[in-house]
Motif scaffolding. Structure first.
Motif, PDB file in Angstrom:
ATOM      1  N   VAL A  12      39.895  13.838  64.684  1.00  0.00           N
ATOM      2  CA  VAL A  12      40.004  13.092  63.324  1.00  0.00           C
ATOM      3  C   VAL A  12      38.673  13.325  62.750  1.00  0.00           C
ATOM      4  O   VAL A  12      37.482  13.032  63.210  1.00  0.00           O
ATOM      5  CB  VAL A  12      40.442  11.651  63.551  1.00  0.00           C
ATOM      6  CG1 VAL A  12      40.438  11.029  62.098  1.00  0.00           C
ATOM      7  CG2 VAL A  12      41.542  11.500  63.926  1.00  0.00           C
ATOM      8  N   ASP A  13      38.596  13.694  61.142  1.00  0.00           N
ATOM      9  CA  ASP A  13      37.328  13.803  60.717  1.00  0.00           C
ATOM     10  C   ASP A  13      36.618  12.779  60.128  1.00  0.00           C
ATOM     11  O   ASP A  13      35.619  12.570  60.478  1.00  0.00           O
ATOM     12  CB  ASP A  13      37.621  14.669  59.419  1.00  0.00           C
ATOM     13  CG  ASP A  13      37.612  16.278  60.009  1.00  0.00           C
ATOM     14  OD1 ASP A  13      37.282  16.838  61.060  1.00  0.00           O
ATOM     15  OD2 ASP A  13      38.570  16.828  59.116  1.00  0.00           O
ATOM     16  N   LEU A  14      37.437  11.609  59.944  1.00  0.00           N
ATOM     17  CA  LEU A  14      37.012  10.167  59.329  1.00  0.00           C
ATOM     18  C   LEU A  14      37.308   9.331  60.250  1.00  0.00           C
ATOM     19  O   LEU A  14      38.063   8.215  60.273  1.00  0.00           O
ATOM     20  CB  LEU A  14      37.622  10.056  58.011  1.00  0.00           C
ATOM     21  CG  LEU A  14      37.379  11.049  56.934  1.00  0.00           C
ATOM     22  CD1 LEU A  14      38.319  10.900  55.731  1.00  0.00           C
ATOM     23  CD2 LEU A  14      35.861  10.878  56.785  1.00  0.00           C
ATOM     24  N   GLN A  15      36.866   9.317  61.643  1.00  0.00           N
ATOM     25  CA  GLN A  15      36.868   8.447  62.620  1.00  0.00           C
ATOM     26  C   GLN A  15      36.792   6.915  62.271  1.00  0.00           C
ATOM     27  O   GLN A  15      37.309   6.115  62.852  1.00  0.00           O
ATOM     28  CB  GLN A  15      36.139   8.967  63.922  1.00  0.00           C
ATOM     29  CG  GLN A  15      36.579  10.092  64.531  1.00  0.00           C
ATOM     30  CD  GLN A  15      35.874  10.688  65.657  1.00  0.00           C
ATOM     31  OE1 GLN A  15      35.108   9.909  66.054  1.00  0.00           O
ATOM     32  NE2 GLN A  15      35.849  11.957  65.936  1.00  0.00           N
ATOM     33  N   GLU A  16      35.744   6.815  61.477  1.00  0.00           N
ATOM     34  CA  GLU A  16      35.504   5.343  60.978  1.00  0.00           C
ATOM     35  C   GLU A  16      36.431   4.709  60.120  1.00  0.00           C
ATOM     36  O   GLU A  16      36.781   3.501  60.052  1.00  0.00           O
ATOM     37  CB  GLU A  16      33.976   5.413  60.311  1.00  0.00           C
ATOM     38  CG  GLU A  16      33.966   6.045  58.914  1.00  0.00           C
ATOM     39  CD  GLU A  16      33.927   7.545  58.871  1.00  0.00           C
ATOM     40  OE1 GLU A  16      34.172   8.163  57.730  1.00  0.00           O
ATOM     41  OE2 GLU A  16      33.835   8.079  60.050  1.00  0.00           O
ATOM     42  N   GLN A  17      37.359   5.369  59.836  1.00  0.00           N
ATOM     43  CA  GLN A  17      38.752   5.045  58.909  1.00  0.00           C
ATOM     44  C   GLN A  17      39.832   4.676  59.800  1.00  0.00           C
ATOM     45  O   GLN A  17      41.132   4.607  59.291  1.00  0.00           O
ATOM     46  CB  GLN A  17      38.991   5.775  57.790  1.00  0.00           C
ATOM     47  CG  GLN A  17      37.666   5.826  56.823  1.00  0.00           C
ATOM     48  CD  GLN A  17      37.982   6.685  55.534  1.00  0.00           C
ATOM     49  OE1 GLN A  17      38.957   6.582  55.354  1.00  0.00           O
ATOM     50  NE2 GLN A  17      36.931   6.937  54.891  1.00  0.00           N
ATOM     51  N   ILE A  18      40.002   4.833  61.117  1.00  0.00           N
ATOM     52  CA  ILE A  18      41.113   4.908  62.053  1.00  0.00           C
ATOM     53  C   ILE A  18      40.914   3.778  62.919  1.00  0.00           C
ATOM     54  O   ILE A  18      39.847   3.148  63.094  1.00  0.00           O
ATOM     55  CB  ILE A  18      41.555   6.340  62.411  1.00  0.00           C
ATOM     56  CG1 ILE A  18      40.565   6.562  63.585  1.00  0.00           C
ATOM     57  CG2 ILE A  18      41.835   7.164  61.459  1.00  0.00           C
ATOM     58  CD1 ILE A  18      40.919   7.730  64.558  1.00  0.00           C
ATOM     59  N   GLY A  19      42.067   3.244  63.521  1.00  0.00           N
ATOM     60  CA  GLY A  19      42.051   2.380  64.465  1.00  0.00           C
ATOM     61  C   GLY A  19      43.131   2.411  65.493  1.00  0.00           C
ATOM     62  O   GLY A  19      43.866   3.277  65.097  1.00  0.00           O
ATOM     63  N   VAL A  20      43.094   1.473  66.385  1.00  0.00           N
ATOM     64  CA  VAL A  20      44.274   1.381  67.565  1.00  0.00           C
ATOM     65  C   VAL A  20      44.763  -0.025  67.556  1.00  0.00           C
ATOM     66  O   VAL A  20      44.261  -0.771  67.319  1.00  0.00           O
ATOM     67  CB  VAL A  20      43.411   1.891  68.680  1.00  0.00           C
ATOM     68  CG1 VAL A  20      44.540   1.524  70.059  1.00  0.00           C
ATOM     69  CG2 VAL A  20      42.867   3.150  69.087  1.00  0.00           C
ATOM     70  N   CYS A  21      46.081   0.296  67.731  1.00  0.00           N
ATOM     71  CA  CYS A  21      46.946  -1.097  67.751  1.00  0.00           C
ATOM     72  C   CYS A  21      47.574  -1.033  69.318  1.00  0.00           C
ATOM     73  O   CYS A  21      48.242  -0.411  69.675  1.00  0.00           O
ATOM     74  CB  CYS A  21      48.035  -1.064  66.890  1.00  0.00           C
ATOM     75  SG  CYS A  21      49.046  -2.603  67.007  1.00  0.00           S
ATOM     76  N   PHE A  22      47.152  -2.097  70.152  1.00  0.00           N
ATOM     77  CA  PHE A  22      47.493  -2.408  71.247  1.00  0.00           C
ATOM     78  C   PHE A  22      49.103  -2.878  71.260  1.00  0.00           C
ATOM     79  O   PHE A  22      49.399  -3.234  70.143  1.00  0.00           O
ATOM     80  CB  PHE A  22      46.790  -3.267  72.196  1.00  0.00           C
ATOM     81  CG  PHE A  22      45.636  -2.604  72.977  1.00  0.00           C
ATOM     82  CD1 PHE A  22      45.486  -1.380  73.097  1.00  0.00           C
ATOM     83  CD2 PHE A  22      44.842  -3.432  73.693  1.00  0.00           C
ATOM     84  CE1 PHE A  22      44.612  -0.840  73.840  1.00  0.00           C
ATOM     85  CE2 PHE A  22      43.906  -2.946  74.268  1.00  0.00           C
ATOM     86  CZ  PHE A  22      43.417  -1.720  74.244  1.00  0.00           C
TER      87      PHE A  22
END
Length: 124
Positions: A12-22
């Motif tokens: 992902v290019d914009l890694q600071e704009q994604i997240g993970v949901c457990f």
């Protein structure tokens, strides 16, 4: 696996704009021992991905034993994860700030009852 999630994030290019949901059921059914070793699971996630990526948590129980790879959600406290482990997840110092999303197989009245239960188990 956390390694597979890491591989996706790395692309992902914009890694600071994604997240993970457990998801409690997904974690358990995929073999992560959140019942007996929640701290170890969180340490592994932090080492491979980083806790900064963890943004939310689907809270549910599992109809299947750990590692079953089935993804069959159960009502809170009615499955293999169990109420004690749900309480530990809700109140864990590394998780309690997250948004928890109830994801169980019930109707609106059942969800209302489970939300009341979860709120009563959350320690301020």
């Amino acid at each position: 696996t956390f390694q597979e999630l890491r591989a996706i994030i790395d692309q992902v290019d914009l890694q600071e704009q994604i997240g993970v949901c457990f998801d409690a059921c997904h974690l358990s059914d995929s073999g992560y021992d959140i019942v007996h070793n929640l701290d170890g699971v969180l340490d592994e996630f932090d080492r491979i991905i980083g806790l900064g990526y963890l943004h939310a948590f689907h809270i549910n129980d599992s109809q299947n034993p750990p590692g079953s790879r089935k993804d069959r959600h159960a009502l809170i406290g009615d499955g293999y994860i169990g109420l004690d482990s749900i309480v530990e997840i809700l109140n864990h110092p590394l998780l309690r700030h997250l948004t928890f999303i109830l994801e169980t197989p019930t109707d609106l009245d059942g969800h209302a009852d489970e939300i009341k239960l979860l709120r009563s188990l959350y320690r301020d």
